[in-house]
Scaffold this active site. Structure first.
Site, PDB file in Angstrom:
ATOM      1  N   HIS A 247       0.815  -1.217   0.000  1.00  0.00           N
ATOM      2  CA  HIS A 247       0.000   0.000   0.000  1.00  0.00           C
ATOM      3  C   HIS A 247       0.853   1.273   0.000  1.00  0.00           C
ATOM      4  CE1 HIS A 247       0.161  -0.212   4.523  1.00  0.00           C
ATOM      5  NE2 HIS A 247       0.104   1.099   4.418  1.00  0.00           N
TER       6      HIS A 247
ATOM      7  N   SER B  53       4.042   2.269   8.327  1.00  0.00           N
ATOM      8  CA  SER B  53       3.831   1.285   7.279  1.00  0.00           C
ATOM      9  C   SER B  53       5.131   1.098   6.532  1.00  0.00           C
ATOM     10  CB  SER B  53       2.761   1.745   6.313  1.00  0.00           C
ATOM     11  OG  SER B  53       1.524   1.374   6.808  1.00  0.00           O
TER      12      SER B  53
ATOM     13  N   ASP C 100       1.399  -7.752   2.443  1.00  0.00           N
ATOM     14  CA  ASP C 100       1.410  -6.320   2.118  1.00  0.00           C
ATOM     15  C   ASP C 100       2.846  -5.807   1.885  1.00  0.00           C
ATOM     16  OD1 ASP C 100       0.926  -3.627   1.841  1.00  0.00           O
ATOM     17  OD2 ASP C 100      -0.391  -3.478   3.585  1.00  0.00           O
TER      18      ASP C 100
END
Ligand code: ARG
Ligand code: GLU
Length: 720
Positions: free
Chosen positions: A87, A651, A223
């Site tokens: 992402h 992230s 991810d």
């Protein structure tokens, strides 16, 4: 007996306040030796603070980058290979995706350096060193100054310090406030601007579970995506050039194939964006009662509109994928935040903390003279803020979801620059950004968003003197917002991207004349002016007071609770957080394990589903238990959780083991604990990481990109 009990209770309460919860905190890497090393070692760490951060030798910090300014990445090979989340790389993956080359759907793997894809505006930043410059920044600042006097004194000092900072010609620096402006740190950085896409799994792996599973544990998402840093022939930062070569890093992370067990030490190193740990209880109360609910309600509607279109149309699905994910991401997080703050009695806890603060202040004449009324002042300032904050959230949420408004905003900026020196640069920049905006724009979607959200805005704000341009329009269309939207969009050229971009290229003057006469521009202007006069002006004053009071309160907390270790709120600067691997109990009768396996991916598999489809090759590998060196005991680990205190911006952060080896890639938090931004609670706050072995399994066994694994240094720390 009662007296004794009371005494016991008081010391018990003190204990709660005194002891820093082992896992809470986003610590400054350069202060670990002083503040955290001992505790980290007692929790299992086997390396020293100097191995994590050093300015004299290569240390772990040299393998960590700010990825594009919004995520974290880490170097995992001696050839500048960077690992981050899917992402985080998504913007790039989307940019290179077309209906024919659908990298979002199918993934992408460069077979050699030549196939790696450059990305126009992507960069990574290394932190070379961090210095405390508080004294110099605050020199000459005193309490008699107004806020703006204070700020301009600080700005002047900062400019001088930045100028005299010793650094190489290719390095940069910036200074940021910490502890709400009580301390300042200088960062010397190196930014590389040639960063190429190397690989990404299909979104059925990289974003498996999509929005349904987002923020949710147990999780089964791979991810991740990979990039490579390119440098000039001298290994220094260089603008994109086909002549550039893979960057040779000072430090690359070693990768552990041994996984983690419950209670293992982990730490997460990265660039957390923003937290608010030191707020007054009134602020927390307003978040739960007012701000989060307002924003959630508006996004409920926006998401329903966009989702309706995306499910029916593949082009819209690609165009709106990123926007939808962004809107949905915070929407869901805020819901978890409200839940968690309520469940853990965050407001009551803050109030208890404030009572203890007040008691200590009252018992100390010196403290009382400076901080005596501080809490009352904060409470009344927040009280004044409440209705204004609500209007602000309403306005921002609605306006930012309607693309035509953003387009008008952009044109306004060009118009404002007309005749000035910066006109050409402003025009060029605006053109570029409008081009991107129109690529992800569909007039029908925007019209329906306008109808839905403006109706909400009208209904909610109609008692608060809305501009007559708006109320007249509503009256004219008989309160029918679909009709109103249709009327506006039919009569506007602004929803025709091709036409607008062409006009900007050929005859910007004419366009700038023309768009101002459109009904929607008139409406936009009236609403913006109305907001600015009736809300923003007052809001800025009161927010300024609050900022000042919160700054004082921050210092006051450090003065009053001397026995407590404080860490500064996240501000997108480099931090280390550490905590043990551990499951949790989200609610009565439910206990979550700390690991998930590929079995869970197969359990969630829904053939052909938008969120839970699983590529055939994964199913085959699973059926054959063909996990290569990455499986363990016949199973393929996928994700795990731990007690690291993380937030947005973390992230892509590496999760490191006791030796500093890479064991996982941080990408999310568990929903019940998203209130950790405001009030970390060890019982339910967990960060979610994808197991590095799953990443390598996908790269090697699924994508057949084993040449990338060969670049890496794989280790077995537990088999020593
Ligand atoms: N919740 C994670 C974060 O805050 C992941 C977001 C991306 N994934 C998604 N399904 N939208 O950024
Ligand atoms: N997904 C988040 C990010 O983009 C990290 C999760 C969090 O907020 O903790 O940074």
């Amino acid at each position: 007996m009662i007296k004794y009990l009371k005494h016991l209770m008081v010391s018990f309460c003190l204990l709660i306040i005194t002891i820093v919860k082992a896992d809470e905190g986003m610590w400054l890497p350069q202060l670990l030796a002083q503040l955290n090393e001992k505790q980290m070692k007692s929790m299992g760490m086997k390396i020293s603070a100097g191995d994590i951060y050093s300015i004299n030798k290569g240390s772990l910090k040299d393998a960590i980058v700010s990825f594009g300014g919004f995520c974290t990445g880490e170097i995992i090979s001696s050839k500048g290979l960077v690992l981050t989340n899917h992402h985080c790389g998504f913007g790039s993956i989307q940019d290179h995706t077309t209906l024919d080359n659908n990298y979002i759907r199918d993934g992408f793997w460069a077979r050699n350096n030549g196939e790696e894809i450059p990305n126009k505006n992507l960069f990574v930043t290394f932190i070379i060193r961090i210095d405390d410059v508080s004294k110099k920044v605050l020199a000459g600042v005193n309490n008699a100054m107004s806020e703006s006097e204070r700020q301009s004194a600080i700005d002047k000092n900062i400019a001088a310090i930045r100028k005299e900072t010793k650094q190489e010609s290719y390095q940069e620096n910036f200074i940021r406030p910490f502890f709400e402006g009580n301390q300042y740190f200088l960062f010397v950085t190196e930014t590389y601007r040639d960063v190429r896409l190397v690989g990404a799994p299909p979104s059925s792996i990289g974003n498996f579970g999509k929005d349904t599973d987002n923020w949710i544990w147990p999780r089964h998402t791979g991810d991740f995506s990979m990039f490579r840093i390119y440098a000039g022939k001298d290994n220094k930062p260089a603008a994109y050039s086909p002549e550039n070569v893979p960057y040779k890093p000072k430090k690359a992370l070693s990768i552990s194939l041994d996984g983690v067990a419950e209670k293992d030490f982990t730490m997460v190193f990265g660039f957390p964006g923003r937290t608010m740990q030191y707020l007054h209880s009134s602020a927390v109360d307003q978040t739960v009662r007012v701000n989060d609910p307002v924003k959630i309600a508006i996004r409920d509607k926006a998401l329903a509109v966009i989702d309706g279109f995306m499910r029916k149309d593949e082009t819209i699905k690609i165009q709106y994928a990123s926007k939808y994910a962004g809107i949905s991401n915070s929407w869901k997080k805020w819901q978890g935040e409200v839940l968690g703050l309520t469940k853990t009695n965050a407001v009551a806890k803050k109030k208890a903390y404030e009572a203890e603060f007040q008691k200590r202040v009252n018992n100390n004449t010196a403290l009382k003279s400076i901080y005596g009324t501080l809490l009352d002042d904060l409470a009344s300032a927040y009280n004044e803020l409440e209705p204004l904050g609500r209007s602000r959230d309403y306005f921002n949420e609605v306006f930012s979801k309607i693309e035509l408004f953003a387009i008008i905003g952009q044109l306004n900026r060009i118009a404002a620059a007309e005749g000035g020196n910066n006109y050409t640069t402003t025009l060029d920049r605006a053109k570029e950004s409008l081009e991107d905006r129109y690529k992800e724009y569909n007039a029908a979607v925007d019209e329906m968003l306008f109808a839905t959200l403006m109706e909400m805005f009208y209904e909610d704000q109609k008692d608060q003197n809305l501009p007559t341009v708006f109320t007249d329009l509503v009256k004219k269309e008989d309160n029918n917002f679909s009709k109103l939207a249709k009327h506006i969009y039919e009569n506007s050229d602004l929803d025709n991207g091709e036409k607008i971009l062409k006009a900007l290229n050929n005859n910007p003057k004419e366009l700038l004349e023309h768009y101002k006469k459109e009904k929607i521009t008139e409406l936009y202007q009236a609403l913006v002016n109305n907001y600015s006069n009736n809300v923003a002006k007052k809001l800025n004053v009161i927010q300024g007071q609050i900022d000042q009071l919160q700054r004082t309160y921050m210092q006051a907390q450090m003065d009053v609770f001397k026995e407590k270790k404080f860490y500064p709120d996240a501000n997108s600067t480099m931090r280390v957080t550490y905590g043990n691997v551990k499951g949790y109990t989200p609610r009565d009768g439910v206990k979550y394990d700390f690991y998930t396996y590929l079995d869970g991916v197969i359990e969630k598999y829904k053939p052909g589903d938008y969120e839970f489809d699983v590529p055939e090759k994964i199913r085959t590998l699973y059926n054959n238990k063909d996990f290569g060196q990455y499986g363990t005991k016949g199973k393929m680990p996928v994700c795990f959780i731990a007690m690291n205190h993380t937030t947005g911006g973390n992230s892509g952060s590496p999760a490191l083991d006791a030796y500093g080896n890479l064991v996982g890639l941080n990408f999310d938090r568990a929903w019940e604990g998203t209130m950790s931004d405001i009030n970390y609670d060890p019982s339910i706050c967990r960060n979610i990481m994808v197991d590095i072995r799953y990443v390598l399994f996908i790269v090697d066994k699924y994508a057949g990109a084993g040449h990338l694994v060969k670049e890496m240094n794989l280790v077995h720390p537990k088999k020593k």
